[in-house]
Design an enzyme around this catalytic site. Structure first.
Site, PDB file in Angstrom:
ATOM      1  N   HIS A   1       0.837  -1.164  -0.015  1.00 15.00           N
ATOM      2  CA  HIS A   1      -0.150   0.140  -0.162  1.00 15.00           C
ATOM      3  C   HIS A   1       0.765   1.132   0.008  1.00 15.00           C
ATOM      4  O   HIS A   1       1.703   1.206   0.658  1.00 15.00           O
ATOM      5  CB  HIS A   1      -0.800   0.103   0.875  1.00 15.00           C
ATOM      6  CG  HIS A   1      -0.405   0.153   2.518  1.00 15.00           C
ATOM      7  ND1 HIS A   1      -0.012   1.166   3.387  1.00 15.00           N
ATOM      8  CD2 HIS A   1       0.073  -1.150   3.372  1.00 15.00           C
ATOM      9  CE1 HIS A   1       0.674   0.668   4.298  1.00 15.00           C
ATOM     10  NE2 HIS A   1       0.635  -0.613   4.515  1.00 15.00           N
TER      11      HIS A   1
ATOM     12  N   ASP B   1      -0.555   4.256   0.824  1.00 16.13           N
ATOM     13  CA  ASP B   1      -1.085   5.249   1.732  1.00 16.13           C
ATOM     14  C   ASP B   1      -0.502   4.945   3.237  1.00 16.13           C
ATOM     15  O   ASP B   1       0.236   4.149   3.434  1.00 16.13           O
ATOM     16  CB  ASP B   1      -2.718   5.103   2.061  1.00 16.13           C
ATOM     17  CG  ASP B   1      -2.894   3.637   2.437  1.00 16.13           C
ATOM     18  OD1 ASP B   1      -2.437   2.673   1.920  1.00 16.13           O
ATOM     19  OD2 ASP B   1      -3.807   3.704   3.088  1.00 16.13           O
TER      20      ASP B   1
ATOM     21  N   ASP C   1       6.376   1.613   7.108  1.00 11.46           N
ATOM     22  CA  ASP C   1       4.856   0.992   6.744  1.00 11.46           C
ATOM     23  C   ASP C   1       4.352   1.914   5.563  1.00 11.46           C
ATOM     24  O   ASP C   1       3.536   2.754   5.933  1.00 11.46           O
ATOM     25  CB  ASP C   1       4.163   1.185   8.148  1.00 11.46           C
ATOM     26  CG  ASP C   1       2.868   0.501   8.003  1.00 11.46           C
ATOM     27  OD1 ASP C   1       2.598  -0.250   6.804  1.00 11.46           O
ATOM     28  OD2 ASP C   1       2.119   0.249   8.734  1.00 11.46           O
TER      29      ASP C   1
ATOM     30  N   GLU D   1      -4.941   0.811   2.277  1.00 17.08           N
ATOM     31  CA  GLU D   1      -5.344  -0.213   3.378  1.00 17.08           C
ATOM     32  C   GLU D   1      -5.180   0.219   4.998  1.00 17.08           C
ATOM     33  O   GLU D   1      -5.727  -0.615   5.719  1.00 17.08           O
ATOM     34  CB  GLU D   1      -3.340  -0.665   3.367  1.00 17.08           C
ATOM     35  CG  GLU D   1      -3.320  -2.357   3.843  1.00 17.08           C
ATOM     36  CD  GLU D   1      -2.924  -2.160   5.426  1.00 17.08           C
ATOM     37  OE1 GLU D   1      -3.116  -3.084   5.908  1.00 17.08           O
ATOM     38  OE2 GLU D   1      -2.546  -1.132   5.751  1.00 17.08           O
ATOM     39  N   GLU D   2      -4.673   1.516   5.013  1.00 12.89           N
ATOM     40  CA  GLU D   2      -4.863   1.976   6.624  1.00 12.89           C
ATOM     41  C   GLU D   2      -6.207   2.353   6.906  1.00 12.89           C
ATOM     42  O   GLU D   2      -6.453   2.864   7.949  1.00 12.89           O
ATOM     43  CB  GLU D   2      -3.713   3.065   6.867  1.00 12.89           C
ATOM     44  CG  GLU D   2      -2.243   2.778   6.388  1.00 12.89           C
ATOM     45  CD  GLU D   2      -1.695   1.698   7.499  1.00 12.89           C
ATOM     46  OE1 GLU D   2      -2.450   1.259   8.185  1.00 12.89           O
ATOM     47  OE2 GLU D   2      -0.492   1.607   7.165  1.00 12.89           O
TER      48      GLU D   2
ATOM     49  N   GLU E   1       4.504  -5.632   4.274  1.00 10.51           N
ATOM     50  CA  GLU E   1       4.204  -5.198   5.936  1.00 10.51           C
ATOM     51  C   GLU E   1       5.269  -5.551   6.474  1.00 10.51           C
ATOM     52  O   GLU E   1       5.945  -6.346   6.480  1.00 10.51           O
ATOM     53  CB  GLU E   1       2.976  -5.999   6.514  1.00 10.51           C
ATOM     54  CG  GLU E   1       1.593  -5.539   5.678  1.00 10.51           C
ATOM     55  CD  GLU E   1       1.231  -4.032   6.067  1.00 10.51           C
ATOM     56  OE1 GLU E   1       1.750  -3.344   6.449  1.00 10.51           O
ATOM     57  OE2 GLU E   1       0.301  -3.622   4.964  1.00 10.51           O
TER      58      GLU E   1
ATOM     59  N   HIS F   1       3.391   3.829  12.468  1.00  4.65           N
ATOM     60  CA  HIS F   1       2.180   4.729  13.062  1.00  4.65           C
ATOM     61  C   HIS F   1       2.673   5.668  14.126  1.00  4.65           C
ATOM     62  O   HIS F   1       1.795   6.387  14.866  1.00  4.65           O
ATOM     63  CB  HIS F   1       0.969   3.882  13.380  1.00  4.65           C
ATOM     64  CG  HIS F   1       0.424   3.020  12.513  1.00  4.65           C
ATOM     65  ND1 HIS F   1      -0.995   2.525  12.629  1.00  4.65           N
ATOM     66  CD2 HIS F   1       0.795   2.383  11.300  1.00  4.65           C
ATOM     67  CE1 HIS F   1      -1.219   1.784  11.457  1.00  4.65           C
ATOM     68  NE2 HIS F   1       0.095   1.677  10.787  1.00  4.65           N
TER      69      HIS F   1
HETATM   70 ZN   LIG Z   1       1.276  -0.993   6.580  1.00  2.00          ZN
END
Ligand SMILES: [Zn+2]
Length: 376
Positions: free
Chosen positions: A67, A69, A100, A134-135, A163, A349
């Site tokens: 992903h 995003d 990520d 994805e997020e 991931e 994150h």
């Molecule tokens: Zn991820």
């Protein structure tokens, strides 16, 4: 220090693609895939850009998934380096998405370029399944592309999701499955009344006590060789009118199962309802199935991944199924083998997300070695 993977990772981080924005990340990747001879399809659904790019039509069909995003930055002033500047300091690349998973995306592209250059007549086919959702709510992303592939009867045999799976050093953990996730939204119904006249009311908070005790102490299964035991957790409870002299009429309880392949979502639902019935409760119960569990047992894909990690880093990786859900669950439902392998996940994150530049280099080598294992 400069390298192709680092340069591409920086260019991706500098595109502020907060979910569901793609901010030009996929066109940057797709330009390079087109040059390699990939047939690139950009699929825009509602607010989400997805890419399906494939080179070759033969099997085995190997897919890189990921992903573009990223999650929001949080307060900008808390960051040591601006989150979209992609600054380098002390061997680390800093920025939102560094771990990520823009670092992984860059490593996939560069690994594929090198592999095709060195093995122009490789067997099988290679594809990229990339989303910018994805997020987020995962409605218009991977799941839609998977539906499209299914409608065309286009099958992926093996898939590597980038991931960030590593714990302490690059390659120490690969995910060869994920637990399922099932959420229950329960309302227990009692009868509202005055606290001084409890015989005229029925307190749903008191009723909840015994129920919670039983649900939280139930052994749902014992897991198996690949999965830890299924766990039940309450995440939210809300009851009460705010007044100190009122017994509320209802209480809302939200709970979640992370479940192994030893039980099904339907079995869990039935067992919860049985407990509610035994306790003679009046209730309303809605379910959200967030994801089914999947497992990639030892075989071609897992073996090739473990060997590639060992060859590049010298490490014996641990296959695990712990952690949250990922888009791997949608791809695995088609019968495809799915593995997740990416950088260290310590800062994902978080404020000051970062990735080691050395790890990005090694990750590129590992991805390339996996292609060599599977397609030559
Ligand atoms: Zn991820």
């Amino acid at each position: 220090m400069t390298s192709e993977t680092l340069n591409l990772a920086r260019a991706l981080i500098q595109r502020p693609s907060v979910t569901p924005e793609d901010a030009g990340c996929q066109s940057l990747m797709n330009e390079r895939l087109s040059k390699l001879g990939f047939n690139v399809e950009e699929l825009f659904y509602t607010d989400t850009l997805n890419t399906w790019a494939r080179k070759g039509s033969q099997s085995p069909h190997f897919c890189f998934a990921g992903h573009t995003d990223v999650v929001p930055t949080g307060r900008l002033e808390d960051w040591t380096f601006p989150p979209f500047a992609a600054e380098i300091s002390d061997g680390m690349l800093h920025g939102r998405g560094a771990a990520d998973m823009k670092g992984s995306l860059a490593a996939m592209i560069v690994a594929t370029e090198r592999f095709i250059k060195n093995n122009p007549n490789h067997k099988g086919s290679i594809s990229f399944l990339i989303t910018s959702d994805e997020e987020g709510p995962f409605i218009n992303g991977t799941t839609k592309v998977v539906d499209l592939l299914e409608s065309r009867n286009e099958k992926i045999d093996m898939c590597l999701v980038g991931e960030p799976s590593s714990r302490d050093i690059l390659g120490d953990v690969v995910k060869n499955g994920r637990r399922g996730s099932l959420t229950g939204h329960l309302t227990l119904i009692g009868k509202q009344g005055h606290v001084a006249y409890p015989h005229l009311a029925k307190n749903p908070i008191h009723l909840a006590g015994k129920l919670i005790d039983e649900l939280s102490n139930t052994v749902w299964d014992n897991g198996n060789a690949f999965f830890p035991a299924t766990s039940f957790q309450i995440s939210n409870i809300h009851g009460g009118t705010g007044a100190g002299n009122v017994i509320p009429g209802t209480i809302d309880i939200q709970f979640n199962f992370r479940f192994s392949t030893e039980v099904t979502a339907d079995e869990l639902k039935t067992r919860v309802i049985k407990v509610l019935t035994t306790h003679n409760l009046q209730y309303k119960l809605d379910w959200t199935l967030n994801g089914l569990p999947f497992l990639t047992e030892p075989g071609l894909l897992l073996d090739a991944t473990l060997k590639a990690i060992k060859d590049v880093t010298g490490i014996d990786a641990n296959p695990e199924t712990t952690g949250g859900t990922s888009d791997g669950r949608f791809i695995a439902q088609t019968g495809c083998k799915v593995i997740e392998l990416g950088p260290i996940n310590k800062t994902i994150h978080q404020i000051d997300e970062c990735v080691s530049i050395h790890d990005l280099e090694q990750l590129t080598d590992i991805y390339e070695a996996i292609l060599v294992e599977l397609l030559t």
